[in-house]
Design a protein around this motif. Sequence first.
Motif, PDB file in Angstrom:
ATOM      1  N   MET A   1       0.825  -1.208   0.000  1.00  0.00           N
ATOM      2  CA  MET A   1       0.000   0.000   0.000  1.00  0.00           C
ATOM      3  C   MET A   1       0.857   1.254   0.000  1.00  0.00           C
ATOM      4  N   LEU A   2       0.478   2.199  -0.864  1.00  0.00           N
ATOM      5  CA  LEU A   2       1.039   3.548  -0.904  1.00  0.00           C
ATOM      6  C   LEU A   2      -0.036   4.520  -0.467  1.00  0.00           C
ATOM      7  N   SER A   3       0.299   5.488   0.385  1.00  0.00           N
ATOM      8  CA  SER A   3      -0.773   6.366   0.855  1.00  0.00           C
ATOM      9  C   SER A   3      -0.272   7.739   1.274  1.00  0.00           C
ATOM     10  N   GLY A   4      -1.214   8.677   1.234  1.00  0.00           N
ATOM     11  CA  GLY A   4      -1.054  10.028   1.748  1.00  0.00           C
ATOM     12  C   GLY A   4      -2.452  10.546   2.051  1.00  0.00           C
ATOM     13  N   HIS A   5      -2.565  11.729   2.595  1.00  0.00           N
ATOM     14  CA  HIS A   5      -3.912  12.248   2.899  1.00  0.00           C
ATOM     15  C   HIS A   5      -4.237  13.448   2.022  1.00  0.00           C
ATOM     16  N   TRP A   6      -5.508  13.506   1.591  1.00  0.00           N
ATOM     17  CA  TRP A   6      -5.916  14.589   0.696  1.00  0.00           C
ATOM     18  C   TRP A   6      -6.431  15.808   1.448  1.00  0.00           C
ATOM     19  N   ASP A   7      -6.827  15.659   2.699  1.00  0.00           N
ATOM     20  CA  ASP A   7      -7.474  16.759   3.418  1.00  0.00           C
ATOM     21  C   ASP A   7      -6.465  17.763   3.957  1.00  0.00           C
TER      22      ASP A   7
ATOM     23  N   PHE B   1       0.027   5.058  10.994  1.00  0.00           N
ATOM     24  CA  PHE B   1      -0.110   4.521  12.347  1.00  0.00           C
ATOM     25  C   PHE B   1      -1.408   3.736  12.536  1.00  0.00           C
ATOM     26  N   SER B   2      -2.457   4.100  11.788  1.00  0.00           N
ATOM     27  CA  SER B   2      -3.704   3.334  11.891  1.00  0.00           C
ATOM     28  C   SER B   2      -3.484   1.882  11.512  1.00  0.00           C
ATOM     29  N   LEU B   3      -2.562   1.633  10.583  1.00  0.00           N
ATOM     30  CA  LEU B   3      -2.222   0.276  10.186  1.00  0.00           C
ATOM     31  C   LEU B   3      -1.152  -0.307  11.092  1.00  0.00           C
ATOM     32  N   ALA B   4      -0.177   0.515  11.488  1.00  0.00           N
ATOM     33  CA  ALA B   4       0.908   0.039  12.360  1.00  0.00           C
ATOM     34  C   ALA B   4       0.367  -0.519  13.660  1.00  0.00           C
ATOM     35  N   ARG B   5      -0.613   0.152  14.235  1.00  0.00           N
ATOM     36  CA  ARG B   5      -1.118  -0.285  15.531  1.00  0.00           C
ATOM     37  C   ARG B   5      -1.912  -1.591  15.430  1.00  0.00           C
ATOM     38  N   ARG B   6      -2.117  -2.045  14.208  1.00  0.00           N
ATOM     39  CA  ARG B   6      -2.761  -3.337  13.987  1.00  0.00           C
ATOM     40  C   ARG B   6      -1.773  -4.369  13.430  1.00  0.00           C
ATOM     41  N   GLY B   7      -0.486  -4.029  13.488  1.00  0.00           N
ATOM     42  CA  GLY B   7       0.545  -4.994  13.167  1.00  0.00           C
ATOM     43  C   GLY B   7       1.091  -4.956  11.765  1.00  0.00           C
ATOM     44  N   VAL B   8       0.660  -4.013  10.919  1.00  0.00           N
ATOM     45  CA  VAL B   8       1.163  -3.942   9.547  1.00  0.00           C
ATOM     46  C   VAL B   8       2.529  -3.255   9.554  1.00  0.00           C
ATOM     47  N   PRO B   9       3.537  -3.819   8.874  1.00  0.00           N
ATOM     48  CA  PRO B   9       4.822  -3.122   8.746  1.00  0.00           C
ATOM     49  C   PRO B   9       4.632  -1.817   7.958  1.00  0.00           C
ATOM     50  N   VAL B  10       5.214  -0.746   8.450  1.00  0.00           N
ATOM     51  CA  VAL B  10       4.997   0.570   7.838  1.00  0.00           C
ATOM     52  C   VAL B  10       6.306   1.345   7.754  1.00  0.00           C
TER      53      VAL B  10
ATOM     54  N   ASN C   1       2.945  -0.811   4.313  1.00  0.00           N
ATOM     55  CA  ASN C   1       2.363   0.484   3.971  1.00  0.00           C
ATOM     56  C   ASN C   1       3.483   1.515   3.920  1.00  0.00           C
ATOM     57  N   PHE C   2       3.524   2.260   2.808  1.00  0.00           N
ATOM     58  CA  PHE C   2       4.463   3.363   2.652  1.00  0.00           C
ATOM     59  C   PHE C   2       3.662   4.655   2.609  1.00  0.00           C
ATOM     60  N   THR C   3       3.952   5.563   3.546  1.00  0.00           N
ATOM     61  CA  THR C   3       3.207   6.812   3.649  1.00  0.00           C
ATOM     62  C   THR C   3       4.131   8.006   3.426  1.00  0.00           C
ATOM     63  N   LEU C   4       3.681   8.932   2.574  1.00  0.00           N
ATOM     64  CA  LEU C   4       4.360  10.211   2.383  1.00  0.00           C
ATOM     65  C   LEU C   4       3.463  11.299   2.973  1.00  0.00           C
ATOM     66  N   ASP C   5       3.952  11.977   3.985  1.00  0.00           N
ATOM     67  CA  ASP C   5       3.186  13.056   4.615  1.00  0.00           C
ATOM     68  C   ASP C   5       4.156  14.196   4.901  1.00  0.00           C
ATOM     69  N   ILE C   6       4.316  15.054   3.921  1.00  0.00           N
ATOM     70  CA  ILE C   6       5.237  16.186   3.913  1.00  0.00           C
ATOM     71  C   ILE C   6       6.574  15.732   3.332  1.00  0.00           C
ATOM     72  N   LEU C   7       6.993  16.399   2.316  1.00  0.00           N
ATOM     73  CA  LEU C   7       8.305  16.185   1.723  1.00  0.00           C
ATOM     74  C   LEU C   7       9.067  17.499   1.778  1.00  0.00           C
ATOM     75  N   GLN C   8      10.343  17.419   2.054  1.00  0.00           N
ATOM     76  CA  GLN C   8      11.110  18.663   2.185  1.00  0.00           C
ATOM     77  C   GLN C   8      11.336  19.301   0.815  1.00  0.00           C
ATOM     78  N   THR C   9      11.346  20.618   0.807  1.00  0.00           N
ATOM     79  CA  THR C   9      11.438  21.381  -0.438  1.00  0.00           C
ATOM     80  C   THR C   9      12.679  22.258  -0.468  1.00  0.00           C
ATOM     81  N   ALA C  10      13.735  21.807   0.222  1.00  0.00           N
ATOM     82  CA  ALA C  10      14.944  22.615   0.359  1.00  0.00           C
ATOM     83  C   ALA C  10      16.115  22.078  -0.444  1.00  0.00           C
ATOM     84  N   GLY C  11      15.878  21.112  -1.328  1.00  0.00           N
ATOM     85  CA  GLY C  11      16.950  20.645  -2.193  1.00  0.00           C
ATOM     86  C   GLY C  11      17.467  19.265  -1.846  1.00  0.00           C
ATOM     87  N   PRO C  12      18.429  18.776  -2.635  1.00  0.00           N
ATOM     88  CA  PRO C  12      18.929  17.414  -2.458  1.00  0.00           C
ATOM     89  C   PRO C  12      19.586  17.227  -1.096  1.00  0.00           C
TER      90      PRO C  12
END
Length: 561
Positions: free
Chosen positions: A323-329, A463-472, A406-417
């Motif tokens: 699973m790949l995920s992020g939040h739209w809200d 974390f919703s998945l992690a707390r149920r045992g899914v590797p994240v 589960n791989f989650t992206l929630d904020i990516l840095q915008t300051a360069g490599p």
Amino acid sequence: MIRAIFASASAALILAACTPAPEADSAESASPPISMENMSETVKVLASDEFMGRAPGTEGETKTVAYLIERFEELGLEPGGRDGKWTDPVTLKHSVVNDIRTLSVSHGDTVIPLQQGLDININSPNPREDIAVQDLPVVFVGFGASAPERDWDDYGDMDLTGKVALFLVNDPDFGVEEDHPVSGLFGGRRMTYYGRWAYKYEEAARRGAVAAFVIHETKPAGYGWNVAASSPGENYAVAGNGPAKPALDLRGWLHEDMARQWLTNAGYDLDELKVAARNGDFEAFTLDDLRFNADLGLSVETVESQNVIGKITGTERPDETVMLSGHWDAFGIGIPDAQGRVVRPGANDDALGLAGIMEIARNLKAGPAPERTVVVAAWTGEESGLLGSEAYAQNPIYPLETTVANFTLDILQTAGPAKDVIQVGEGQSELEDMMAAAAAKQGRTVSPEGLPENGLFYRADHFSLARRGVPVLLIMGIAGGPDLVDGGREAGIEWVAGYIANRYHNQNDAWDPDWDLRGAAQDVELFLDMTTDLANSEIWPDLKPTSEFKGLRDASASARE
């Protein structure tokens, strides 16, 4: 979520550049397939005023969901919801305290009125149109940790039924000297789940409390009062999924200055109580003659929101999912700022994360079909308490037992490599070892969180998945200053501090054409490589013995045999 320290290169050069950090000598990372131009354009749309801050249950959600479905279709994904749909409904209860008739604490004849947003941010996770409580005893519960595995129990024999719980923020060992008896008993600088306000509220509710308040302090909370007091009186809660849990009538943050007034009137000193609460023999006690009073009117509505889910069906083992995920809200419309802006656009948090997820999906579709199914999820309600992902975890479409990761992206840095990628959380799963190997292929290293006290592992949808045992795994730009190619760790720390202070959850989190997305592209490519590897293997990453959720994963091992 972080204020960028922008590179001096022009926007055109930034968007055209796709090379990794100069230190990355590996030929395998010489031409990253991630398009920064695509990512920037995606954010430009989602963070525009037309989307009105993407709040659940608003016209902004309608536009957002339609846009995401259109993009998922363009990427060649299949509908991943139930019954062949793109969306999975999430019913939320939305409430706002809009009429404060009484809000005070009293001690004898002394009454201290409380001002919403200044002294307290009070809301209800168990909303009714009117909530009135009178003369409730207030109990100081220290850090509110009940941790038998650490031989720690702040509650003792205290019965919280019909009372108000008053908590300190973070863990008992946060900020202590190395020679302190409690040092390292919890997570040291790294916050454990016991330090999260969510845990404290859950435990207070389970023990029968009517209300619970966490005393806000900027350093142990990880953010200032301006963040804790944002959207005063507002609450979202998942409705109708899973078994009913005990819920508080009222909860919220209490400003440190106001907490000191409460305690002073009851004959106590906050600083002395913080010392006492760090002793293993501490037990909760009632603050004599201190009484809490509230008579509140609330607007309450049921909000039908949506998770948006796509997939790429696996060719060999379609019932096993990555699973790949992020939040739209984001935070929708707020009070006008100094420039008169009301839209809180959520450009970095988390339109940029979703843009990265879409780039991973685009690359996966451009290559051979994966052997395992890859699920792409855009969650609702993250900013209201991880609600979209929690609703999914309570009633998953794809069994959690056979969710590989589960791989989650929630904020990516915008300051360069950057020369490194920041590890959020530590000692959770074998995905951490895989990430180190993938980063090495890029010529990068893995660095520990720079701000482990902020408890970021518990503050994003994974974390919703992690707390149920899914590797994240979570990549979150504010986890600590990256070691930037231009300016090093110092520049990375400055970027993080600036974002949290000036952009986090407000009108300044806006799209900027001058973002340097080369570092973000590195992180997205990292997850692309890991997703590709896992989706074309028979590997089941295990949880590590140090994970508090390992027992849950072990219990479902037969489903993966």
